[in-house]
Design a protein around this motif. Sequence first.
Motif, PDB file in Angstrom:
ATOM      1  N   ASP A  77      11.143 -11.383   9.465  1.00  0.00           N
ATOM      2  CA  ASP A  77      11.142 -10.181   8.742  1.00  0.00           C
ATOM      3  C   ASP A  77      12.350 -10.330   7.602  1.00  0.00           C
ATOM      4  O   ASP A  77      13.157 -11.046   7.995  1.00  0.00           O
ATOM      5  CB  ASP A  77      11.297  -8.840   9.516  1.00  0.00           C
ATOM      6  CG  ASP A  77      11.126  -7.548   8.943  1.00  0.00           C
ATOM      7  OD1 ASP A  77      10.114  -7.039   9.102  1.00  0.00           O
ATOM      8  OD2 ASP A  77      12.050  -7.225   8.285  1.00  0.00           O
ATOM      9  N   ARG A 132       7.429 -13.646   1.062  1.00  0.00           N
ATOM     10  CA  ARG A 132       7.215 -14.348  -0.241  1.00  0.00           C
ATOM     11  C   ARG A 132       7.692 -16.026  -0.158  1.00  0.00           C
ATOM     12  O   ARG A 132       7.293 -16.619  -1.033  1.00  0.00           O
ATOM     13  CB  ARG A 132       7.700 -13.540  -1.715  1.00  0.00           C
ATOM     14  CG  ARG A 132       7.013 -12.348  -1.903  1.00  0.00           C
ATOM     15  CD  ARG A 132       7.806 -11.293  -2.891  1.00  0.00           C
ATOM     16  NE  ARG A 132       8.961 -11.121  -2.035  1.00  0.00           N
ATOM     17  CZ  ARG A 132       9.885 -10.253  -2.782  1.00  0.00           C
ATOM     18  NH1 ARG A 132       9.606  -9.593  -3.989  1.00  0.00           N
ATOM     19  NH2 ARG A 132      10.952  -9.523  -2.274  1.00  0.00           N
ATOM     20  N   THR A 177       7.121  -4.169  16.877  1.00  0.00           N
ATOM     21  CA  THR A 177       6.025  -3.540  17.532  1.00  0.00           C
ATOM     22  C   THR A 177       4.815  -4.419  17.936  1.00  0.00           C
ATOM     23  O   THR A 177       4.135  -4.093  18.770  1.00  0.00           O
ATOM     24  CB  THR A 177       5.595  -2.265  16.569  1.00  0.00           C
ATOM     25  OG1 THR A 177       6.802  -1.549  16.001  1.00  0.00           O
ATOM     26  CG2 THR A 177       4.604  -1.343  16.876  1.00  0.00           C
ATOM     27  N   CYS A 202       7.848  -8.510  11.014  1.00  0.00           N
ATOM     28  CA  CYS A 202       7.631  -8.049  12.493  1.00  0.00           C
ATOM     29  C   CYS A 202       8.431  -6.863  12.639  1.00  0.00           C
ATOM     30  O   CYS A 202       8.425  -6.213  13.777  1.00  0.00           O
ATOM     31  CB  CYS A 202       8.166  -9.053  13.410  1.00  0.00           C
ATOM     32  SG  CYS A 202       9.714  -9.734  13.219  1.00  0.00           S
ATOM     33  N   VAL A 232      10.998  -4.465  14.169  1.00  0.00           N
ATOM     34  CA  VAL A 232      11.623  -4.458  15.364  1.00  0.00           C
ATOM     35  C   VAL A 232      10.552  -5.062  16.484  1.00  0.00           C
ATOM     36  O   VAL A 232      11.036  -5.149  17.627  1.00  0.00           O
ATOM     37  CB  VAL A 232      12.319  -3.039  15.740  1.00  0.00           C
ATOM     38  CG1 VAL A 232      13.390  -2.422  14.872  1.00  0.00           C
ATOM     39  CG2 VAL A 232      11.178  -2.087  15.998  1.00  0.00           C
ATOM     40  N   THR A 281      14.554  -2.466   0.068  1.00  0.00           N
ATOM     41  CA  THR A 281      13.806  -2.395   1.467  1.00  0.00           C
ATOM     42  C   THR A 281      14.423  -2.718   2.515  1.00  0.00           C
ATOM     43  O   THR A 281      14.414  -2.370   3.587  1.00  0.00           O
ATOM     44  CB  THR A 281      12.596  -3.491   1.100  1.00  0.00           C
ATOM     45  OG1 THR A 281      11.820  -2.934  -0.070  1.00  0.00           O
ATOM     46  CG2 THR A 281      11.326  -3.239   2.217  1.00  0.00           C
ATOM     47  N   SER A 295      14.430  -7.816   7.230  1.00  0.00           N
ATOM     48  CA  SER A 295      15.725  -6.930   7.649  1.00  0.00           C
ATOM     49  C   SER A 295      16.532  -7.719   8.731  1.00  0.00           C
ATOM     50  O   SER A 295      16.079  -7.716   9.995  1.00  0.00           O
ATOM     51  CB  SER A 295      15.356  -5.779   7.803  1.00  0.00           C
ATOM     52  OG  SER A 295      16.285  -5.020   8.671  1.00  0.00           O
ATOM     53  N   TYR A 324      13.849   3.257  14.812  1.00  0.00           N
ATOM     54  CA  TYR A 324      12.581   2.780  14.602  1.00  0.00           C
ATOM     55  C   TYR A 324      11.668   3.498  15.500  1.00  0.00           C
ATOM     56  O   TYR A 324      10.527   4.083  15.467  1.00  0.00           O
ATOM     57  CB  TYR A 324      12.287   1.423  14.254  1.00  0.00           C
ATOM     58  CG  TYR A 324      10.959   1.121  13.631  1.00  0.00           C
ATOM     59  CD1 TYR A 324      10.987   1.056  12.071  1.00  0.00           C
ATOM     60  CD2 TYR A 324      10.020   1.036  14.232  1.00  0.00           C
ATOM     61  CE1 TYR A 324       9.884   0.818  11.495  1.00  0.00           C
ATOM     62  CE2 TYR A 324       8.569   0.778  13.557  1.00  0.00           C
ATOM     63  CZ  TYR A 324       8.694   0.633  11.990  1.00  0.00           C
ATOM     64  OH  TYR A 324       7.701   0.464  11.296  1.00  0.00           O
TER      65      TYR A 324
HETATM   66  C1  LIG Z   1       6.678  -0.159   8.338  1.00  0.00           C
HETATM   67  S1  LIG Z   1       7.597  -1.505   8.776  1.00  0.00           S
HETATM   68  C2  LIG Z   1       6.363  -2.453   9.821  1.00  0.00           C
HETATM   69  C3  LIG Z   1       7.205  -3.238  10.842  1.00  0.00           C
HETATM   70  C4  LIG Z   1       6.410  -3.792  11.973  1.00  0.00           C
HETATM   71  N1  LIG Z   1       5.238  -4.646  11.660  1.00  0.00           N
HETATM   72  C5  LIG Z   1       6.054  -2.708  12.955  1.00  0.00           C
HETATM   73  O1  LIG Z   1       5.138  -2.149  12.923  1.00  0.00           O
HETATM   74  O2  LIG Z   1       7.077  -2.318  13.498  1.00  0.00           O
HETATM   75  C6  LIG Z   1       7.439  -2.775   7.405  1.00  0.00           C
HETATM   76  C7  LIG Z   1       8.127  -3.945   7.295  1.00  0.00           C
HETATM   77  O3  LIG Z   1       8.079  -4.717   6.344  1.00  0.00           O
HETATM   78  C8  LIG Z   1       9.176  -5.510   6.189  1.00  0.00           C
HETATM   79  N2  LIG Z   1       9.114  -6.041   4.932  1.00  0.00           N
HETATM   80  C9  LIG Z   1       9.235  -5.582   3.797  1.00  0.00           C
HETATM   81  N3  LIG Z   1       8.991  -6.290   2.362  1.00  0.00           N
HETATM   82  C10 LIG Z   1       9.238  -7.568   3.278  1.00  0.00           C
HETATM   83  C11 LIG Z   1       9.317  -8.686   2.752  1.00  0.00           C
HETATM   84  N4  LIG Z   1       9.437  -9.169   1.413  1.00  0.00           N
HETATM   85  N5  LIG Z   1       9.227  -9.808   3.406  1.00  0.00           N
HETATM   86  C12 LIG Z   1       9.421  -9.542   4.845  1.00  0.00           C
HETATM   87  N6  LIG Z   1       9.306  -8.322   5.521  1.00  0.00           N
HETATM   88  C13 LIG Z   1       9.098  -7.351   4.465  1.00  0.00           C
HETATM   89  C14 LIG Z   1      10.213  -4.540   6.474  1.00  0.00           C
HETATM   90  O4  LIG Z   1      11.518  -4.979   6.533  1.00  0.00           O
HETATM   91  C15 LIG Z   1       9.727  -3.875   7.566  1.00  0.00           C
HETATM   92  O5  LIG Z   1      10.163  -4.370   8.928  1.00  0.00           O
END
Ligand SMILES: C[S@@+](CC[C@H](N)C(=O)[O-])C[C@H]1O[C@@H](n2cnc3c(N)ncnc32)[C@H](O)[C@@H]1O
Length: 267
Positions: A71, A99, A55, A51, A53, A2, A73, A13
């Motif tokens: 986040d 987590r 949004t 979060c 980037v 991920t 990433s 993005y």
């Molecule tokens: C579809 S994106 C949505 C991001 C943001 N909320 C947006 O709408 O732009 C999903 C996000 O979940 C984050 N993510 C996935 N697993 C995660 C984890 N275990 N802890 C924190 N972030 C996580 C990803 O890195 C990614 O930024």
Amino acid sequence: MTKEFYDCLAPFYHIIYGDWNAAVEEQATQLSTIIREYWGRQVQRILDVSCGVGTQALGLASKGYNVTASDLSPKEIERAKEEARLRSLNISFSVCDMREAYRYHQSQFDVVISCDNSIPHLLNDDEILKALKQMYACTRAGGGCLLTMRDYDKEARGTGIVKPYGVREDAGKRYLVFQVWDFEGEIYDISMYFIEEEQRSSTINTHVMRSRYYALSPNRLMQLMEEAGYASVTRLDNQFFQPVLLGTRAASYLVGAEGQKPPVQSY
Ligand SMILES: C[S@@+](CC[C@H](N)C(=O)[O-])C[C@H]1O[C@@H](n2cnc3c(N)ncnc32)[C@H](O)[C@@H]1O
């Protein structure tokens, strides 16, 4: 997997959206309306545990909320910081796995959010529950949790399922954006394609990123929110581009006449 997916996706993005800046504004308006309706006008401190980037975080901060955002990433966080700088917004961004949200942030917020289908990146109920318990620990008594996700009850299962996003123009380039989904049980692999054409030279590049999701139903996620401790768990439709799931952390325990103490919780 991920983390790598979103690190690669970070520079692209905004292209997923027809107009990302408009979406930032619109989503903040919709989320703020819901937050105020459910937890009142006194809500100030918001924690966004996925979060990306920015949004949602950027738009909510521009509405005057005090936003802390993290986040998984690092590259997305880097971009989110730059987007906040460009908008002169003061948001505390950092890298954290949801987590570990409470162990990392060590603080309580009026509202904790995780939007746009982030939770289903956790691939089983135990991992989701782990994240929800950490989010619960980050929620002040009387505050709440707001999650948004795809409605997987409405998605067909199978392999080679194509999800078109459309054609975008960005910085002298044209992109064809689509996803391909391959299910095995309730887990599916997703490949996100950006076919990029430099308009002057007609040079074509294809960017492909791969990740995995757990297609749990919104009802199952609501049950897990309850298991994590949230009360009054509710689903809202038609107020955001995805179903919105809300839960409230019950207001502070009142010491009774017998002087009982609140149960001790460890996170
Ligand atoms: C579809 S994106 C949505 C991001 C943001 N909320 C947006 O709408 O732009 C999903 C996000 O979940 C984050 N993510 C996935 N697993 C995660 C984890 N275990 N802890 C924190 N972030 C996580 C990803 O890195 C990614 O930024």
